[in-house]
Design an enzyme around this catalytic site. Structure first.
Site, PDB file in Angstrom:
ATOM      1  N   ASP A  35       0.812  -1.228   0.000  1.00 10.27           N
ATOM      2  CA  ASP A  35       0.000   0.000   0.000  1.00 10.27           C
ATOM      3  C   ASP A  35       0.846   1.279   0.000  1.00 10.27           C
ATOM      4  O   ASP A  35       2.015   1.282   0.363  1.00 10.27           O
ATOM      5  CB  ASP A  35      -0.955   0.022   1.200  1.00 10.27           C
ATOM      6  CG  ASP A  35      -0.234  -0.097   2.546  1.00 10.27           C
ATOM      7  OD1 ASP A  35       0.775  -0.823   2.629  1.00 10.27           O
ATOM      8  OD2 ASP A  35      -0.678   0.543   3.517  1.00 10.27           O
ATOM      9  N   GLU A  91      -0.550  -2.106   5.116  1.00  7.26           N
ATOM     10  CA  GLU A  91       0.405  -2.060   6.242  1.00  7.26           C
ATOM     11  C   GLU A  91       0.317  -0.724   6.961  1.00  7.26           C
ATOM     12  O   GLU A  91       0.398  -0.651   8.180  1.00  7.26           O
ATOM     13  CB  GLU A  91       1.832  -2.297   5.750  1.00  7.26           C
ATOM     14  CG  GLU A  91       2.848  -2.527   6.873  1.00  7.26           C
ATOM     15  CD  GLU A  91       3.258  -1.277   7.643  1.00  7.26           C
ATOM     16  OE1 GLU A  91       3.445  -1.353   8.867  1.00  7.26           O
ATOM     17  OE2 GLU A  91       3.380  -0.194   7.020  1.00  7.26           O
ATOM     18  N   GLU A  92       0.149   0.352   6.182  1.00  7.56           N
ATOM     19  CA  GLU A  92       0.132   1.697   6.786  1.00  7.56           C
ATOM     20  C   GLU A  92      -1.065   1.873   7.720  1.00  7.56           C
ATOM     21  O   GLU A  92      -1.026   2.723   8.603  1.00  7.56           O
ATOM     22  CB  GLU A  92       0.113   2.780   5.699  1.00  7.56           C
ATOM     23  CG  GLU A  92       1.351   2.797   4.805  1.00  7.56           C
ATOM     24  CD  GLU A  92       2.630   3.242   5.510  1.00  7.56           C
ATOM     25  OE1 GLU A  92       2.569   3.607   6.706  1.00  7.56           O
ATOM     26  OE2 GLU A  92       3.687   3.205   4.862  1.00  7.56           O
ATOM     27  N   HIS A 142       7.686   8.644   4.416  1.00 11.07           N
ATOM     28  CA  HIS A 142       6.470   9.382   4.774  1.00 11.07           C
ATOM     29  C   HIS A 142       6.643  10.881   4.492  1.00 11.07           C
ATOM     30  O   HIS A 142       6.012  11.716   5.153  1.00 11.07           O
ATOM     31  CB  HIS A 142       6.055   9.153   6.238  1.00 11.07           C
ATOM     32  CG  HIS A 142       5.608   7.737   6.506  1.00 11.07           C
ATOM     33  ND1 HIS A 142       4.588   7.411   7.365  1.00 11.07           N
ATOM     34  CD2 HIS A 142       6.044   6.554   5.996  1.00 11.07           C
ATOM     35  CE1 HIS A 142       4.432   6.097   7.390  1.00 11.07           C
ATOM     36  NE2 HIS A 142       5.321   5.556   6.566  1.00 11.07           N
TER      37      HIS A 142
HETATM   38 NI    NI Z   1       6.646   1.108   5.434  1.00 12.58          NI
END
Ligand code: NI
Length: 383
Positions: free
Chosen positions: A75, A131-132, A354
């Site tokens: 993702d 996962e996020e 991020h």
């Molecule tokens: Ni990651």
């Protein structure tokens, strides 16, 4: 390092395709289709639609025996890309800013290596959504991906190490991530008549300050821990005393016992400081990912595989605590394994994960794929 050039070209192309079309957690439909097409081209049978947008491929191996699972995440993040790369995201406000495009492609690379030279024992390859969100792994576990699995391994790109460095660390490598939500209920009133009110802003401020003592006074100073209040929302006008305040925060720990202590302390401090001044605290704890702790035996296997790929001089360890979360921890709660890092430093800016300028060195894909392939061949060691 030797790596089949055709396969490398394929996984770089795949990485760039995924990067152009990033998708958020549980929405990875094109991503799933694109990875599935690669596996079909490799002649590797697989299941799609696992837990929505996950993929599972099983390689039987040359003979029955312990089964090793390898996991990648698929993702992207709700971030506007600012890299200016030729293969930058074409989706406004969505970007592969954590390198999951790379993880997914590296695992396809491993699939290519494993199809070309079958492993001695069964291997399961897992491409996991979301996962996020921290909820992809539990959804995959619910869908049965760990059934019959004896050990699981995974890894993450890391811009602080050169490509060709593999980072294998014993013990804690990622923190738990619990969220708390507090509604402090006081009594609203005139700004000039505080004695008729219960001031939610003053009490909320005392709560925020009292929470600073949780880490400093309730936790062993040799253990890593964080309590952050990230949101404090209260009040409507300068001359009105607020009757309600919303506080939200995150709690991080690297060990289950520290995590339990923090959660307990935060709840107690919020409720008692509220009560001390006549406010009621409605407290909600939302459990996140557990701490990710690499056990010694499986970490040793991961290190051995890393040494085979890059040589002992290029195997590093994490020196400082990472207080970010990683939902791979859910798998390690069920079966043993290890989670490592793939050096991915770029010659350019090397912006953090991020962030809208994040990128990684694509050479890292070959090292990651090789490591996955090596560890996949260690099934006999689990017997
Ligand atoms: Ni990651």
């Amino acid at each position: 390092m030797d790596f089949p050039p055709d396969l490398f070209a394929r996984i770089v192309a795949l990485r760039r395709d995924l990067h152009r079309r990033p998708e958020l957690g549980f929405g990875e439909h094109d991503t799933m289709a694109r990875i599935s097409a690669e596996l079909t081209a490799l002649g590797l049978p697989h299941r799609t639609g696992v837990a929505g947008t996950g993929i599972v491929a099983d390689l039987p191996g040359l003979s029955p025996g312990p089964r090793i699972a390898l996991r990648a995440d698929t993702d992207a993040l709700p971030i506007q890309e600012q890299t200016g790369l030729p293969f930058a995201s074409t989706v406004p406000g969505v970007m592969h800013a954590c390198g999951h495009d790379g993880h997914s492609s590296a695992l396809v690379g491993a699939a290519g290596l494993l199809v070309a030279a079958p492993p001695p024992h069964p291997v399961r390859l897992i491409w996991q959504p979301a996962e996020e969100l921290g909820t992809g792994a539990p959804a995959m576990i619910e869908a049965g991906v760990l059934d019959g699995v004896d050990a699981i391994f995974g890894g993450h790109l890391d811009r602080t190490f050169e490509p060709g460095t593999l980072v294998v660390t014993d013990g804690p490598v990622n923190a738990s991530t619990d969220t708390f939500h507090v509604e402090l209920i006081g009594r609203q009133g005139h700004g000039a008549r505080p004695h008729e009110t219960i001031d939610a802003i003053v009490i909320g401020s005392l709560v925020v300050n009292a929470l600073q003592t949780v880490v400093s006074r309730h936790v062993d100073p040799a253990q890593a821990a964080v309590v952050t209040v990230g949101r404090f929302d209260a009040g409507t006008a300068p001359n009105v005393i607020a009757g309600k305040a919303i506080l939200e925060g995150t709690i991080r720990a690297q060990r289950p016992d520290v995590r339990a202590r923090l959660k307990d302390s935060v709840r107690r401090v919020v409720q008692t400081v509220g009560a001390l001044h006549g406010a009621r605290a409605e407290f909600q704890m939302i459990d996140g990912t557990p701490p990710l702790v690499n056990p010694p035996f499986h970490t040793a296997l991961a290190r051995e595989a890393a040494v085979e790929v890059v040589g002992a001089e290029h195997v590093a360890v994490l020196r400082t605590a990472n207080m970010g979360g990683e939902d791979f921890a859910w798998y390690l709660e069920r079966v043993p394994g290890a989670y490592i890092r793939f050096g991915g430093m770029t010659p350019g800016e090397n912006a953090p994960a991020h962030s809208g300028r994040f990128d990684f060195h694509e050479d890292a894909l070959a090292y990651a794929a090789r490591w996955y392939d090596r560890i996949a061949r260690m099934g006999a060691r689990l017997g």
